[in-house]
Scaffold this motif. Structure first.
Motif, mmCIF file in Angstrom:
data_model
loop_
_atom_site.group_PDB
_atom_site.id
_atom_site.type_symbol
_atom_site.label_atom_id
_atom_site.label_comp_id
_atom_site.label_asym_id
_atom_site.label_seq_id
_atom_site.Cartn_x
_atom_site.Cartn_y
_atom_site.Cartn_z
ATOM 1 N N SER A 1 0.813 -1.220 0.000
ATOM 2 C CA SER A 1 0.000 0.000 0.000
ATOM 3 C C SER A 1 0.847 1.271 0.000
ATOM 4 O O SER A 1 0.592 2.199 -0.773
ATOM 5 N N PHE A 2 1.883 1.285 0.829
ATOM 6 C CA PHE A 2 2.626 2.547 0.934
ATOM 7 C C PHE A 2 3.587 2.785 -0.238
ATOM 8 O O PHE A 2 4.169 3.844 -0.346
ATOM 9 N N MET A 3 3.736 1.788 -1.091
ATOM 10 C CA MET A 3 4.586 1.970 -2.277
ATOM 11 C C MET A 3 3.760 2.310 -3.520
ATOM 12 O O MET A 3 4.323 2.631 -4.567
ATOM 13 N N GLU A 4 2.461 2.202 -3.397
ATOM 14 C CA GLU A 4 1.617 2.390 -4.574
ATOM 15 C C GLU A 4 1.429 3.874 -4.902
ATOM 16 O O GLU A 4 1.336 4.713 -4.006
ATOM 17 N N ASN A 5 1.412 4.134 -6.217
ATOM 18 C CA ASN A 5 1.062 5.456 -6.729
ATOM 19 C C ASN A 5 1.914 6.592 -6.182
ATOM 20 O O ASN A 5 1.429 7.664 -5.883
ATOM 21 N N THR A 6 3.203 6.332 -6.085
ATOM 22 C CA THR A 6 4.141 7.402 -5.721
ATOM 23 C C THR A 6 5.485 7.094 -6.376
ATOM 24 O O THR A 6 5.816 5.943 -6.608
ATOM 25 N N HIS A 7 6.206 8.165 -6.662
ATOM 26 C CA HIS A 7 7.528 7.947 -7.261
ATOM 27 C C HIS A 7 8.585 7.668 -6.192
ATOM 28 O O HIS A 7 9.709 7.296 -6.506
ATOM 29 N N VAL A 8 8.211 7.847 -4.931
ATOM 30 C CA VAL A 8 9.190 7.757 -3.847
ATOM 31 C C VAL A 8 9.893 6.398 -3.842
ATOM 32 O O VAL A 8 11.088 6.305 -3.552
ATOM 33 N N TRP A 9 9.161 5.348 -4.218
ATOM 34 C CA TRP A 9 9.714 3.994 -4.183
ATOM 35 C C TRP A 9 10.214 3.538 -5.547
ATOM 36 O O TRP A 9 10.449 2.360 -5.757
ATOM 37 N N HIS A 10 10.417 4.484 -6.455
ATOM 38 C CA HIS A 10 10.966 4.103 -7.765
ATOM 39 C C HIS A 10 12.335 3.443 -7.582
ATOM 40 O O HIS A 10 12.596 2.386 -8.140
#
Lengths: 316, 284
Positions: free
Chosen positions: B250-259
């Motif tokens: 969940s916390f990796m979804e839809n964000t570039h932070v975890w690219h």
């Protein structure tokens, strides 16, 4: 030099490529909309099914050539040197060199002898760029007979190769003898060694002949195989003559002069002088006049030779 | 075809994909660096390809008639390595060596070190070109093999991608399938905020590709598109797979932070629990 016939390196390449195509039915050739100039069109008309003119996409041509080679084919790819080594650099690096792909990049129009097309089409950095790639064989033939031999020789050797050709017809100064990793001694001598590649091998021989008339004995080494290069022959020349003059139609910052200076410096230090393209872009003009303008005239070569001979105490 | 794929096959693919995702988290945590976002988004595509669509044989990774897979988005290497391990191409315990000195598991996929890695990638915009070259080679040899190239969406900003797509269309390479993992994010943010690539399906169509848009996490849609591609004999196919970066965590979804960032131990354990690992087995 008037007596020495001049021949086209590009024609020699194009004809050799057709012969290779006859010998190897799986060989492919790629070009990027310059097949008339590079002479790959000769292969294209003979073997249309194995010839891919991909248009002006030099970078992707390198990836396509690499991808097509990985199943075991030998693939040649040609365009001008400024596009092959410059435009496509990281594609040559990752797609071709990193895969140790069996792609032979034969780049025409190296150096300033491109002439009238001007500075955007000339390149003095290609040999340095290609020599820096791990596993890349780099060859700079001096004339048409060597170009023919080299075209076959790189096919014999699995892995990537960069062959730099010159647009202008060049004096035929060799019998075509060539082996990867071996320098070709074109003239024996003991006072001075002139190490030259490509278009300046002819001028090296000219100057050596002139120096002979005043009693100076010059050894002329054609260093066509730039990588791997013939380190023993270079160090023999350093030991036997004690002074090396390097001639190259390439940037003196990253070319053969830098290679020779580094190699002798580490193994057998002798004075080395470099004649080549200074840290400048070229411009439009008559091809051979450009060489003179940019510091590669016969006169400049002679002056540098005298400087070395003076340093060694061989002339006053 | 997709309609005929029994429910059990779909469920099996889902279970495989879940296992790949768990391995991705464990591998990137162990490595201390890597690209979880784009690995988790491409996982279902890789599972469908390696466990259903591709003609490959782990016992003969260099079988000449194999289908080729080029992971042009080479930063998703952990997902491919995990999928290859589960498929039997490499020992599963080796996954923990990702990005370590001397490991066969390079940070970006690397041909020659591991079986069934067809192309080394990483610098973007070159994978499709290599795939086009492979497809030409295979067609000249009249082999039945097909070539699948998986693109990242940041790569659609690279000129080389479009050069290669143009070539694939020109040579009418029906044995070439380009799959876009359209997760919407690249290193610095969303593709549309940085340099928009939409309308991307229209672009593929305009370039001459039989273009199919799917949900890249729906196995029936994925297999359906791959089946349609296999049945297309007059041109190349492009599959635009709409995916979710960091899918499943969940916390990796839809964000570039975890690219391109590894999870901490606590984050990795939380991710594993979200991926269905029992709390007692999630400790790293």
């Amino acid at each position: 030099m008037g007596a020495v016939p001049r021949e086209s390196l590009r024609d020699a390449y194009g004809k050799a490529l057709v012969e290779l195509g006859e010998r190897d039915p799986r060989l492919l050739v790629f070009d990027a909309d310059l097949s008339g100039s590079t002479r790959t069109a000769l292969f294209g008309s003979r073997f249309p099914d194995r010839f891919f003119n991909v248009g002006a996409m030099e970078s992707t041509m390198m990836s396509m050539a690499a991808g097509a080679s990985l199943g075991g084919r030998t693939v040649y790819a040609s365009t001008f040197a400024v596009f092959a080594a410059g435009q496509a650099y990281n594609f040559v690096r990752q797609s071709v060199a990193y895969h140790h792909a069996n792609v032979k990049i034969v780049a025409t129009h190296g150096g300033l002898l491109v002439g009238a097309d001007g500075g955007t089409h000339q390149i003095g950095e290609d040999i340095g760029l290609m020599r820096g790639l791990p596993g890349m064989t780099v060859i700079v033939p001096a004339d048409a007979p060597t170009t023919r031999t080299v075209t076959f020789a790189v096919a014999e050797r699995t892995g990537p190769a960069y062959v730099r050709l010159t647009r202008e017809d060049l004096p035929t100064v060799t019998d075509g003898s060539f082996a990867v990793g071996h320098a070709n001694e074109l003239r024996a001598g003991s006072d001075l060694a002139i190490v030259a590649v490509g278009s300046l091998v002819g001028r090296a021989l000219e100057v050596a002949a002139e120096l002979a008339t005043v009693g100076v004995s010059s050894r002329v080494l054609d260093l066509a195989s730039v990588k791997p290069f013939d380190e023993p022959a270079l160090l023999r020349a350093a030991r036997d003559t004690g002074a090396i003059l390097v001639l190259e139609e390439h940037s003196v910052l990253t070319g053969i002069g830098a290679l020779v200076a580094a190699t002798t410096s580490e193994n057998y230090p002798v004075p080395v002088r470099r004649v080549g393209i200074p840290d400048l872009f070229g411009e439009s003009g008559d091809a051979w006049a450009l060489l003179d303008r940019y510091g590669m005239s016969a006169e400049r070569i002679r002056d540098e030779a005298w400087e070395l001979l003076k340093i060694r105490g061989k002339v006053q | 075809m997709a309609g005929s794929v029994p429910d059990e096959r779909i469920e099996s693919l889902q279970a495989t994909a879940l296992e790949i995702r768990r391995e991705v988290i464990r591998m990137i945590f162990a490595a201390g660096s890597g690209h979880p976002g784009g690995s988790l988004s491409v996982t279902d595509l890789l599972a469908a390809l390696l466990f259903e669509e591709l003609h490959v044989d782990p016992a003969r990774p260099e079988w000449p008639d194999r289908d080729r897979l080029v992971l042009s988005k080479g930063h998703a290497a952990p997902a491919l390595y995990a999928a290859l391990a589960l498929r039997g191409f490499l020992p599963r315990e080796e996954l923990r060596t990702l990005r370590k000195l001397g490991s066969r598991l390079q940070g970006h996929v690397d041909r020659g070190r591991l079986p069934y890695i067809e192309a080394s990638t990483g610098g973007v915009g070159q994978g499709v070109g290599m795939a086009v070259g492979m497809a030409l080679d295979l067609r000249l040899d009249r082999r039945p093999s097909r070539v699948y190239a998986i693109l990242g969406d940041g790569e659609c900003q690279a000129g080389g991608t479009w050069e290669a797509l143009m070539a694939g269309a020109h040579y009418r390479l029906a044995n070439l399938v380009v799959i876009l993992d359209r997760n919407g994010f690249e290193t610095d943010g969303s593709t549309e905020a940085i340099l928009g690539i939409e309308p991307i399906a229209d672009k593929f169509r305009a370039f001459g590709y039989a273009t199919i848009e799917i949900d890249g996490h729906d196995f029936r849609q994925i297999l359906g598109a791959l089946g349609t591609a296999r049945a297309t004999t007059d041109r190349s196919t492009a599959i635009v797979a709409r995916t979710v970066t960091g899918k499943g965590v969940s916390f990796m979804e839809n964000t570039h932070v975890w690219h391109g960032k590894a999870p901490s131990r606590a984050e990795a354990e939380r991710a594993l629990i979200e991926l269905g690992v029992p709390a007692a087995e999630a400790a790293l």
